[in-house]
Design an enzyme around this catalytic site. Structure first.
Site, PDB file in Angstrom:
ATOM      1  N   ARG A  62       0.788  -1.344   0.004  1.00 33.26           N
ATOM      2  CA  ARG A  62       0.078  -0.108   0.002  1.00 33.26           C
ATOM      3  C   ARG A  62       0.834   1.219   0.006  1.00 33.26           C
ATOM      4  O   ARG A  62       0.469   2.292   0.628  1.00 33.26           O
ATOM      5  CB  ARG A  62      -0.763   0.219   1.308  1.00 33.26           C
ATOM      6  CG  ARG A  62      -2.152  -0.863   1.117  1.00 33.26           C
ATOM      7  CD  ARG A  62      -3.392  -0.473   0.321  1.00 33.26           C
ATOM      8  NE  ARG A  62      -4.301  -1.395  -0.087  1.00 33.26           N
ATOM      9  CZ  ARG A  62      -5.468  -1.379   0.849  1.00 33.26           C
ATOM     10  NH1 ARG A  62      -5.613  -0.743   1.548  1.00 33.26           N
ATOM     11  NH2 ARG A  62      -6.140  -2.589   0.489  1.00 33.26           N
ATOM     12  N   ARG A  67      -3.221   6.732   1.128  1.00 31.15           N
ATOM     13  CA  ARG A  67      -3.814   8.077   1.666  1.00 31.15           C
ATOM     14  C   ARG A  67      -3.052   8.457   3.030  1.00 31.15           C
ATOM     15  O   ARG A  67      -3.045   9.617   3.066  1.00 31.15           O
ATOM     16  CB  ARG A  67      -5.209   7.581   2.389  1.00 31.15           C
ATOM     17  CG  ARG A  67      -6.474   7.404   1.418  1.00 31.15           C
ATOM     18  CD  ARG A  67      -7.623   6.922   2.063  1.00 31.15           C
ATOM     19  NE  ARG A  67      -7.383   5.596   2.523  1.00 31.15           N
ATOM     20  CZ  ARG A  67      -8.247   5.164   3.371  1.00 31.15           C
ATOM     21  NH1 ARG A  67      -9.416   5.507   3.963  1.00 31.15           N
ATOM     22  NH2 ARG A  67      -8.171   3.670   3.493  1.00 31.15           N
ATOM     23  N   ARG A 110      -6.643  11.572  -5.934  1.00 31.95           N
ATOM     24  CA  ARG A 110      -7.905  10.505  -5.535  1.00 31.95           C
ATOM     25  C   ARG A 110      -9.431  11.582  -5.754  1.00 31.95           C
ATOM     26  O   ARG A 110     -10.151  10.965  -6.072  1.00 31.95           O
ATOM     27  CB  ARG A 110      -7.814  10.087  -4.113  1.00 31.95           C
ATOM     28  CG  ARG A 110      -9.019   9.181  -3.377  1.00 31.95           C
ATOM     29  CD  ARG A 110      -8.901   7.849  -3.955  1.00 31.95           C
ATOM     30  NE  ARG A 110     -10.104   7.297  -3.409  1.00 31.95           N
ATOM     31  CZ  ARG A 110     -11.382   7.493  -3.446  1.00 31.95           C
ATOM     32  NH1 ARG A 110     -11.782   8.297  -4.512  1.00 31.95           N
ATOM     33  NH2 ARG A 110     -12.362   6.708  -2.849  1.00 31.95           N
ATOM     34  N   ASP A 155      -6.656  -2.712  -7.721  1.00 27.03           N
ATOM     35  CA  ASP A 155      -7.396  -3.182  -6.475  1.00 27.03           C
ATOM     36  C   ASP A 155      -7.526  -4.841  -6.747  1.00 27.03           C
ATOM     37  O   ASP A 155      -7.835  -5.204  -7.844  1.00 27.03           O
ATOM     38  CB  ASP A 155      -8.512  -2.611  -5.823  1.00 27.03           C
ATOM     39  CG  ASP A 155      -8.943  -2.967  -4.422  1.00 27.03           C
ATOM     40  OD1 ASP A 155      -8.297  -2.409  -3.440  1.00 27.03           O
ATOM     41  OD2 ASP A 155      -9.570  -4.223  -4.271  1.00 27.03           O
ATOM     42  N   TYR A 205     -15.068 -11.472   0.023  1.00 29.56           N
ATOM     43  CA  TYR A 205     -15.614 -10.125  -0.369  1.00 29.56           C
ATOM     44  C   TYR A 205     -17.005 -10.629  -1.119  1.00 29.56           C
ATOM     45  O   TYR A 205     -17.962 -10.143  -0.897  1.00 29.56           O
ATOM     46  CB  TYR A 205     -15.123  -9.305  -1.084  1.00 29.56           C
ATOM     47  CG  TYR A 205     -13.806  -8.780  -0.202  1.00 29.56           C
ATOM     48  CD1 TYR A 205     -14.152  -7.630   0.683  1.00 29.56           C
ATOM     49  CD2 TYR A 205     -12.616  -9.318  -0.309  1.00 29.56           C
ATOM     50  CE1 TYR A 205     -13.083  -7.083   1.574  1.00 29.56           C
ATOM     51  CE2 TYR A 205     -11.665  -8.755   0.661  1.00 29.56           C
ATOM     52  CZ  TYR A 205     -11.814  -7.835   1.464  1.00 29.56           C
ATOM     53  OH  TYR A 205     -10.780  -7.276   2.209  1.00 29.56           O
TER      54      TYR A 205
HETATM   55  O1  1CP Z   1       0.375   0.701  -3.270  1.00 27.81           O
HETATM   56  C1  1CP Z   1      -0.397  -0.618  -3.448  1.00 27.81           C
HETATM   57  O2  1CP Z   1       0.037  -1.348  -2.412  1.00 27.81           O
HETATM   58  C2  1CP Z   1      -1.116  -0.913  -4.491  1.00 27.81           C
HETATM   59  C3  1CP Z   1      -2.470  -0.647  -4.504  1.00 27.81           C
HETATM   60  C4  1CP Z   1      -3.588  -1.572  -3.837  1.00 27.81           C
HETATM   61  C5  1CP Z   1      -3.295  -3.066  -3.411  1.00 27.81           C
HETATM   62  C6  1CP Z   1      -2.258  -3.944  -3.579  1.00 27.81           C
HETATM   63  C7  1CP Z   1      -4.826  -1.239  -3.253  1.00 27.81           C
HETATM   64  C8  1CP Z   1      -5.195   0.189  -3.467  1.00 27.81           C
HETATM   65  N1  1CP Z   1      -5.499  -2.350  -2.797  1.00 27.81           N
HETATM   66  C9  1CP Z   1      -4.647  -3.453  -2.811  1.00 27.81           C
HETATM   67  C10 1CP Z   1      -4.946  -4.772  -2.680  1.00 27.81           C
HETATM   68  C11 1CP Z   1      -6.079  -5.245  -1.942  1.00 27.81           C
HETATM   69  N2  1CP Z   1      -7.432  -4.664  -1.733  1.00 27.81           N
HETATM   70  C12 1CP Z   1      -6.238  -6.351  -0.705  1.00 27.81           C
HETATM   71  C13 1CP Z   1      -5.067  -7.032  -0.362  1.00 27.81           C
HETATM   72  C14 1CP Z   1      -3.804  -6.480   0.423  1.00 27.81           C
HETATM   73  C15 1CP Z   1      -4.373  -6.059   1.743  1.00 27.81           C
HETATM   74  O3  1CP Z   1      -4.791  -6.978   2.494  1.00 27.81           O
HETATM   75  O4  1CP Z   1      -4.313  -4.780   2.241  1.00 27.81           O
HETATM   76  C16 1CP Z   1      -7.574  -6.231  -0.225  1.00 27.81           C
HETATM   77  C17 1CP Z   1      -7.904  -6.998   0.994  1.00 27.81           C
HETATM   78  C18 1CP Z   1      -8.130  -5.052  -0.791  1.00 27.81           C
HETATM   79  C19 1CP Z   1      -9.668  -4.894  -0.674  1.00 27.81           C
HETATM   80  C20 1CP Z   1      -9.653  -3.556  -0.265  1.00 27.81           C
HETATM   81  N3  1CP Z   1      -9.589  -2.360  -1.345  1.00 27.81           N
HETATM   82  C21 1CP Z   1      -9.890  -2.799   1.081  1.00 27.81           C
HETATM   83  C22 1CP Z   1      -9.844  -3.616   2.399  1.00 27.81           C
HETATM   84  C23 1CP Z   1     -11.122  -3.679   3.014  1.00 27.81           C
HETATM   85  C24 1CP Z   1     -11.149  -4.610   4.117  1.00 27.81           C
HETATM   86  O5  1CP Z   1     -11.879  -5.789   4.133  1.00 27.81           O
HETATM   87  O6  1CP Z   1     -10.690  -4.327   5.123  1.00 27.81           O
HETATM   88  C25 1CP Z   1      -9.807  -1.438   1.185  1.00 27.81           C
HETATM   89  C26 1CP Z   1     -10.163  -0.420   2.162  1.00 27.81           C
HETATM   90  C27 1CP Z   1      -9.772  -1.303  -0.492  1.00 27.81           C
HETATM   91  C28 1CP Z   1      -9.705   0.110  -1.246  1.00 27.81           C
HETATM   92  C29 1CP Z   1      -8.241   0.539  -1.486  1.00 27.81           C
HETATM   93  N4  1CP Z   1      -7.352  -0.178  -2.384  1.00 27.81           N
HETATM   94  C30 1CP Z   1      -6.449   0.510  -2.712  1.00 27.81           C
HETATM   95  C31 1CP Z   1      -6.417   1.834  -1.695  1.00 27.81           C
HETATM   96  C32 1CP Z   1      -5.298   2.690  -1.716  1.00 27.81           C
HETATM   97  C33 1CP Z   1      -7.832   1.747  -1.180  1.00 27.81           C
HETATM   98  C34 1CP Z   1      -8.084   2.817  -0.239  1.00 27.81           C
HETATM   99  C35 1CP Z   1      -9.091   3.480  -0.621  1.00 27.81           C
HETATM  100  C36 1CP Z   1      -8.976   5.035  -1.229  1.00 27.81           C
HETATM  101  O7  1CP Z   1      -8.170   5.368  -1.091  1.00 27.81           O
HETATM  102  O8  1CP Z   1     -10.095   5.598  -1.101  1.00 27.81           O
END
Ligand code: 1CP
Length: 336
Positions: A18, A22, A31, A68, A143
Site C-alpha cells: 500500500r 492515503r 484521488r 485493487d 468479499y
Molecule cells: O500501493 C499498493 O499497494 C497498490 C494498491 C493496492 C493493493 C495492492 C490497493 C489500493 N489495494 C490493494 C490490494 C487489496 N485490496 C487487498 C490485499 C492487500 C491487503 O490486505 O491490504 C485487499 C484485501 C483489498 C480490498 C480493499 N480495497 C480494502 C480492504 C477492505 C477490508 O476488508 O478491510 C480497501 C479499503 C480497499 C480500497 C483501497 N484499495 C487501494 C487503496 C489505496 C484503497 C483505499 C481507498 C481509497 O483510497 O479511497
C-alpha cells in the site's frame, strides 16, 4: 528481482505494501480529482501517477501497480463500489449466481489496468522492479460472498460448509481468471507478481489446504507453465505455522510474512528461499524507538539471507511520510 532469484543483497531491497495511498497528500489530491476509487484504477493517467508518487518520494526498489484485488469481481459484474467510509461493497453472490458467472470478458474489462502496466514499465527507472498483483481466490471470494469486508469472514466460511460444490466452483474459476490476469500483467511489463491472501488466517487446517493452498498452487502452476521465468510472491496473512511447507506446496518463489510471524521461524522459512516482510505497520505510525527496534530486529535475523524488506501488511493512512523516509534510510544504512 535478484532476491527473488535467491540472492542475498546487503542492504536488502525495500518496498511497502500500500505504498501508494492515503498517507501521501499527493495521493489524496489525485484521488479527489479521479472521482470514484474504481475510476482511479481504470484511468491509466491517474493510476500511473499514483503508482509513481512513492517511487519519486522514497526511491523504493519496487513499484506496485495501483489497482485493487476487487477488479476481478468488478469484471464479473458484481456491482463493486467503494463508498467513502464504508470500504468496498458489492452484490453478495449465491449458489445460482456462481453458476452464472461469466469470465469471458475479463481481459477486455481490465484493459485499462494492462495499459497502466505498459506505461509504468516505460516510465520507471530500469532498476525499479514493477510488481503486478491479484487477490488469492479465498480472499476475493470472502468479499464476493459477504458483499463487503468482515472481521472474521464468517459468511464465506459458512457458505463453504453449506455449499461445498458451489464454493469449489467459485475458487477454481477465480484461480483460472487470476492466472490469465497475471500472465497478461507480465506480458504488459510486470517483472514479478504478488498474490494477496489477506484473509488466509481465519481458516482451519483442512480449509487452509483446500481454500488457500490448492487455489494458490493452481494459479502459480498455470502462470509458470505459460511464463516459465515468472516470479511469484505469495502472501498468506495470518497463516502462522501453516507457512512451514507453504512455499513447497504452492510453488511460490518468495513468501510474504505478516508481523505476527516470529523472526526465528522466519529464519527457518528463509533457509528454503526468499522471504518478504514483516514490520508491524503500527511501528510506522509510532515512529521513534518502536520503528528503529522493529527495523533492527528484522535486519539482524533476516539480513544475512534473501530478504525483501517490507511491512507485515499495508501501510495505514495514519503513518507519517517522515517515518517512511527514516525507515528507508535505516534499512539502507543511512543512505537514502
Ligand atoms: O500501493 C499498493 O499497494 C497498490 C494498491 C493496492 C493493493 C495492492 C490497493 C489500493 N489495494 C490493494 C490490494 C487489496 N485490496 C487487498 C490485499 C492487500 C491487503 O490486505 O491490504 C485487499 C484485501 C483489498 C480490498 C480493499 N480495497 C480494502 C480492504 C477492505 C477490508 O476488508 O478491510 C480497501 C479499503 C480497499 C480500497 C483501497 N484499495 C487501494 C487503496 C489505496 C484503497 C483505499 C481507498 C481509497 O483510497 O479511497
Amino acid at each position: 528481482m535478484q532476491v527473488l532469484e535467491g540472492q542475498t543483497l546487503s542492504p536488502p531491497p525495500i518496498w511497502l505494501m500500500r505504498q501508494a495511498g492515503r498517507y501521501l497528500p499527493e495521493y489524496r489530491e489525485v484521488r479527489a480529482k479521479a472521482g470514484s476509487f474504481l475510476d482511479l484504477c481504470y484511468t491509466p493517467d491517474h493510476a500511473v501517477e499514483v503508482t509513481l508518487q512513492p517511487i519519486r518520494r522514497f526511491a523504493f526498489d519496487a513499484a506496485i501497480l495501483f489497482s485493487d484485488i476487487l477488479v476481478i469481481p468488478d469484471a464479473l459484474k458484481r456491482n463493486v463500489r467503494f463508498t467513502e467510509g464504508h470500504g468496498p461493497e458489492m452484490d453478495p453472490i449465491d449458489v445460482d449466481g456462481i453458476a452464472r458467472l461469466d469470465g469471458s470478458r475479463l481481459l477486455q474489462h481490465l484493459e485499462p489496468v494492462l495499459e497502466t502496466v505498459r506505461r509504468l514499465r516505460g516510465a520507471l527507472p530500469p532498476e525499479t522492479t514493477l510488481l503486478g498483483f491479484c487477490g488469492a481466490p479465498w480472499t476475493v471470494a470472502t468479499y464476493m460472498i459477504a458483499g463487503h469486508g468482515t472481521p472474521d469472514q464468517a459468511p464465506a466460511r459458512l457458505f463453504a460448509y453449506r455449499h461445498p460444490k458451489a464454493f469449489e466452483t467459485l475458487l477454481m474459476l477465480l484461480a483460472e481468471l487470476s492466472a490469465d490476469y497475471l500472465v497478461a500483467q507480465i506480458d504488459a511489463g510486470a517483472d514479478a507478481v504478488q498474490i494477496f491472501d489477506s484473509w488466509a488466517g481465519v481458516l482451519g487446517a483442512r480449509e487452509f489446504e483446500a481454500f488457500a493452498v490448492k487455489p494458490m498452487a493452481r494459479i502459480i502452476r498455470s502462470v509458470k507453465q505459460r511464463r516459465p521465468n515468472a516470479k511469484v510472491i505469495a502472501f498468506a496473512k495470518g497463516a502462522g505455522y501453516q507457512l512451514k511447507d507453504y512455499r513447497q506446496k504452492t510453488g511460490a518463489d518468495a513468501i510474504g510474512l505478516d508481523w505476527s510471524v516470529p523472526l526465528d521461524f522466519a529464519v527457518e522459512l528463509q533457509k528454503d528461499g526468499p522471504v518478504q516482510g514483516n514490520l508491524d505497520p503500527m511501528r510506522m505510525v509510532a515512529g521513534g524507538v518502536a520503528l528503529e527496534e522493529g527495523i533492527d530486529d528484522i535486519l539482524q535475523h533476516l539480513g544475512n539471507g534473501p530478504l525483501i524488506f517490507n511491512l507485515g501488511h499495508g501501510i495505514t493512512p495514519q503513518a507519517a511520510p517522515e517515518n517512511v523516509r527514516l525507515l528507508v534510510e535505516r534499512v539502507r544504512g543511512g543512505r537514502a
